[in-house]
Design an enzyme around this catalytic site. Sequence first.
Site, PDB file in Angstrom:
ATOM      1  N   CYS A   1     -13.960   2.547  -1.041  1.00  0.00           N
ATOM      2  CA  CYS A   1     -13.152   2.509   0.190  1.00  0.00           C
ATOM      3  C   CYS A   1     -13.844   1.625   1.234  1.00  0.00           C
ATOM      4  O   CYS A   1     -15.009   1.850   1.566  1.00  0.00           O
ATOM      5  CB  CYS A   1     -12.958   3.912   0.753  1.00  0.00           C
ATOM      6  SG  CYS A   1     -11.967   3.894   2.255  1.00  0.00           S
TER       7      CYS A   1
ATOM      8  N   VAL B   1      -6.901   3.842   7.387  1.00  0.00           N
ATOM      9  CA  VAL B   1      -6.642   5.273   7.564  1.00  0.00           C
ATOM     10  C   VAL B   1      -7.977   6.024   7.641  1.00  0.00           C
ATOM     11  O   VAL B   1      -8.135   6.957   8.427  1.00  0.00           O
ATOM     12  CB  VAL B   1      -5.751   5.794   6.413  1.00  0.00           C
ATOM     13  CG1 VAL B   1      -5.633   7.315   6.460  1.00  0.00           C
ATOM     14  CG2 VAL B   1      -4.371   5.155   6.488  1.00  0.00           C
TER      15      VAL B   1
ATOM     16  N   ILE C   1      -8.140  -2.643  -8.530  1.00  0.00           N
ATOM     17  CA  ILE C   1      -9.149  -2.676  -7.488  1.00  0.00           C
ATOM     18  C   ILE C   1      -8.701  -1.833  -6.283  1.00  0.00           C
ATOM     19  O   ILE C   1      -7.511  -1.545  -6.127  1.00  0.00           O
ATOM     20  CB  ILE C   1      -9.423  -4.131  -7.005  1.00  0.00           C
ATOM     21  CG1 ILE C   1      -8.134  -4.760  -6.451  1.00  0.00           C
ATOM     22  CG2 ILE C   1     -10.037  -4.959  -8.081  1.00  0.00           C
ATOM     23  CD1 ILE C   1      -8.345  -6.142  -5.796  1.00  0.00           C
ATOM     24  N   ASN C   2      -9.667  -1.483  -5.467  1.00  0.00           N
ATOM     25  CA  ASN C   2      -9.362  -0.877  -4.181  1.00  0.00           C
ATOM     26  C   ASN C   2      -9.000  -2.013  -3.210  1.00  0.00           C
ATOM     27  O   ASN C   2      -9.019  -3.189  -3.583  1.00  0.00           O
ATOM     28  CB  ASN C   2     -10.570  -0.081  -3.675  1.00  0.00           C
ATOM     29  CG  ASN C   2     -10.150   1.094  -2.799  1.00  0.00           C
ATOM     30  OD1 ASN C   2      -9.260   0.962  -1.961  1.00  0.00           O
ATOM     31  ND2 ASN C   2     -10.781   2.234  -2.984  1.00  0.00           N
ATOM     32  N   THR C   3      -8.687  -1.674  -1.986  1.00  0.00           N
ATOM     33  CA  THR C   3      -8.292  -2.695  -1.004  1.00  0.00           C
ATOM     34  C   THR C   3      -9.477  -3.600  -0.658  1.00  0.00           C
ATOM     35  O   THR C   3     -10.638  -3.235  -0.865  1.00  0.00           O
ATOM     36  CB  THR C   3      -7.784  -2.016   0.276  1.00  0.00           C
ATOM     37  OG1 THR C   3      -8.808  -1.134   0.736  1.00  0.00           O
ATOM     38  CG2 THR C   3      -6.520  -1.228   0.024  1.00  0.00           C
TER      39      THR C   3
ATOM     40  N   GLY D   1       0.536   1.194  -5.518  1.00  0.00           N
ATOM     41  CA  GLY D   1       0.198   1.779  -4.224  1.00  0.00           C
ATOM     42  C   GLY D   1       1.189   1.392  -3.157  1.00  0.00           C
ATOM     43  O   GLY D   1       2.238   2.029  -2.976  1.00  0.00           O
TER      44      GLY D   1
ATOM     45  N   LYS E   1     -13.488   4.325  -9.571  1.00  0.00           N
ATOM     46  CA  LYS E   1     -12.643   3.288  -8.948  1.00  0.00           C
ATOM     47  C   LYS E   1     -13.507   2.222  -8.286  1.00  0.00           C
ATOM     48  O   LYS E   1     -14.296   2.503  -7.394  1.00  0.00           O
ATOM     49  CB  LYS E   1     -11.716   3.929  -7.920  1.00  0.00           C
ATOM     50  CG  LYS E   1     -10.764   2.935  -7.307  1.00  0.00           C
ATOM     51  CD  LYS E   1      -9.578   3.633  -6.741  1.00  0.00           C
ATOM     52  CE  LYS E   1      -8.614   2.683  -6.096  1.00  0.00           C
ATOM     53  NZ  LYS E   1      -7.483   3.398  -5.535  1.00  0.00           N
TER      54      LYS E   1
ATOM     55  N   ASN F   1      -4.775  -1.505   6.037  1.00  0.00           N
ATOM     56  CA  ASN F   1      -4.834  -0.119   6.513  1.00  0.00           C
ATOM     57  C   ASN F   1      -6.272   0.262   6.787  1.00  0.00           C
ATOM     58  O   ASN F   1      -7.199  -0.199   6.125  1.00  0.00           O
ATOM     59  CB  ASN F   1      -4.190   0.836   5.503  1.00  0.00           C
ATOM     60  CG  ASN F   1      -5.209   1.467   4.566  1.00  0.00           C
ATOM     61  OD1 ASN F   1      -5.883   2.444   4.927  1.00  0.00           O
ATOM     62  ND2 ASN F   1      -5.380   0.881   3.383  1.00  0.00           N
TER      63      ASN F   1
ATOM     64  N   ASN G   1     -13.819   7.677  -5.811  1.00  0.00           N
ATOM     65  CA  ASN G   1     -13.585   6.511  -4.951  1.00  0.00           C
ATOM     66  C   ASN G   1     -14.939   6.041  -4.430  1.00  0.00           C
ATOM     67  O   ASN G   1     -15.490   6.625  -3.498  1.00  0.00           O
ATOM     68  CB  ASN G   1     -12.647   6.902  -3.802  1.00  0.00           C
ATOM     69  CG  ASN G   1     -12.428   5.757  -2.831  1.00  0.00           C
ATOM     70  OD1 ASN G   1     -12.917   4.640  -3.049  1.00  0.00           O
ATOM     71  ND2 ASN G   1     -11.684   6.026  -1.766  1.00  0.00           N
TER      72      ASN G   1
HETATM   73  C1  FMN Z   1      -2.619   3.545   3.082  1.00  0.00           C
HETATM   74  C2  FMN Z   1      -3.550   3.473   1.904  1.00  0.00           C
HETATM   75  C3  FMN Z   1      -4.408   4.544   1.639  1.00  0.00           C
HETATM   76  C4  FMN Z   1      -5.277   4.497   0.546  1.00  0.00           C
HETATM   77  N1  FMN Z   1      -6.094   5.572   0.290  1.00  0.00           N
HETATM   78  C5  FMN Z   1      -6.897   5.556  -0.806  1.00  0.00           C
HETATM   79  C6  FMN Z   1      -7.709   6.691  -1.109  1.00  0.00           C
HETATM   80  O1  FMN Z   1      -7.682   7.722  -0.449  1.00  0.00           O
HETATM   81  N2  FMN Z   1      -8.536   6.604  -2.194  1.00  0.00           N
HETATM   82  C7  FMN Z   1      -8.578   5.471  -2.995  1.00  0.00           C
HETATM   83  O2  FMN Z   1      -9.339   5.442  -3.961  1.00  0.00           O
HETATM   84  N3  FMN Z   1      -7.792   4.404  -2.735  1.00  0.00           N
HETATM   85  C8  FMN Z   1      -6.965   4.414  -1.662  1.00  0.00           C
HETATM   86  N4  FMN Z   1      -6.161   3.327  -1.399  1.00  0.00           N
HETATM   87  C9  FMN Z   1      -6.196   2.141  -2.302  1.00  0.00           C
HETATM   88  C10 FMN Z   1      -5.039   2.147  -3.295  1.00  0.00           C
HETATM   89  O3  FMN Z   1      -5.094   3.289  -4.144  1.00  0.00           O
HETATM   90  C11 FMN Z   1      -5.035   0.860  -4.160  1.00  0.00           C
HETATM   91  O4  FMN Z   1      -6.259   0.783  -4.856  1.00  0.00           O
HETATM   92  C12 FMN Z   1      -4.883  -0.408  -3.332  1.00  0.00           C
HETATM   93  O5  FMN Z   1      -4.011  -0.206  -2.249  1.00  0.00           O
HETATM   94  C13 FMN Z   1      -4.351  -1.577  -4.190  1.00  0.00           C
HETATM   95  O6  FMN Z   1      -3.084  -1.299  -4.737  1.00  0.00           O
HETATM   96  P1  FMN Z   1      -1.681  -1.738  -4.032  1.00  0.00           P
HETATM   97  O7  FMN Z   1      -1.815  -3.187  -3.671  1.00  0.00           O
HETATM   98  O8  FMN Z   1      -0.635  -1.452  -5.062  1.00  0.00           O
HETATM   99  O9  FMN Z   1      -1.547  -0.875  -2.817  1.00  0.00           O
HETATM  100  C14 FMN Z   1      -5.287   3.352  -0.302  1.00  0.00           C
HETATM  101  C15 FMN Z   1      -4.420   2.291  -0.035  1.00  0.00           C
HETATM  102  C16 FMN Z   1      -3.555   2.332   1.053  1.00  0.00           C
HETATM  103  C17 FMN Z   1      -2.623   1.166   1.296  1.00  0.00           C
END
Ligand code: FMN
Length: 311
Positions: free
Chosen positions: A133, A74, A194-196, A268, A168, A72, A130
């Site tokens: 990101c 976004v 972790i974050n993405t 997530g 985060k 993603n 965050n």
């Molecule tokens: C569409 C999308 C939007 C996200 N937006 C945020 C965000 O605004 N702030 C943040 O800290 N992480 C954001 N994340 C990261 C998720 O909170 C999470 O850390 C990451 O996707 C790993 O978990 P998952 O594999 O279960 O999705 C986003 C992830 C996705 C897929």
Amino acid sequence: MKPDPRLSLELAGIKMESPLMAASGCYGYGFDYADWVDPRDWGAIVLQGTTLEPRIGNPPPRLAETPSGMLNAVGLQNPGIDYFLNEIRPRLKELGCPVIVNIAGETVAHYRELAAIFDGVSEVSAVELNISCPNVRCGGISFGRDPAVVKELVTAVRQVYRGPLIVKLSLEAGDLKAVARAAENAGADALSLINTLKGMVIDTTCRRPFLGNITGGLSGPAIRPVAVRAVWDAAEAVSVPLIGMGGITTADDALQFILAGAAAVAVGTANFINPWIAREINLGLQRYLDENGLGHYRELIGAARSGKGRR
Ligand SMILES: Cc1cc2nc3c(=O)[nH]c(=O)nc-3n(C[C@H](O)[C@H](O)[C@H](O)COP(=O)(O)O)c2cc1C
């Protein structure tokens, strides 16, 4: 779902009925699913990222499917803090579970200004910073890589926000343990990770990157093994509680993070394919406790680290 005392916890002062949290950006402001799902199935809901100014996010396409996950870009699209305070904040108590705001900024001053707004706000149980990101040009992961910058940022926020503070992290931090320690030493009450992970998909027909932003953040089961490893490493470096996430789709996945050292876990991407996932994972955790004769899930936190696993 009736709360099970064997799943209750207090994380950095936040009282939760389950260690299961909705991850930021994957559950909106918590209301979108409320017609089908009881928000109280979650121990806490982390709201989508909020910035000072409204953001329109990145150009489309913003999502791409990948093997066992998604990409993603976004780009923290959100209506900004004024909208949040006027339209979202008054409704948050309706959710019935702890709510955590996730904030992002382009400068240390932005984070500080946002965090100060939430000091003493009773509808909000905690603030998550965050700093990880991968999809924004300024801020985001550029803050989360360097322990000195993390220290400066968390210290600045700590001065103006007295409630539970979660930082985060990303695996893209060159030295995850150093960044985790910097956040802890500067006053973080918990770390989430972790974050993405930054990745890309190329459209071979058009012969150009598929995403409008060129790169995006990889999430879902594809990143789970590296996320579990990140929690394992962070647990070695710090003593504040950890919130593990990355590809959790089942109770077994959640247990891996807990056994690696996470006190809580977040889901997530899996919400996009199964809105009832919180209930299913809670039931799976209860079943595991039953089958293993355990009185509380906390007995499992970091249990894989002792070297005394069951054979
Ligand atoms: C569409 C999308 C939007 C996200 N937006 C945020 C965000 O605004 N702030 C943040 O800290 N992480 C954001 N994340 C990261 C998720 O909170 C999470 O850390 C990451 O996707 C790993 O978990 P998952 O594999 O279960 O999705 C986003 C992830 C996705 C897929």
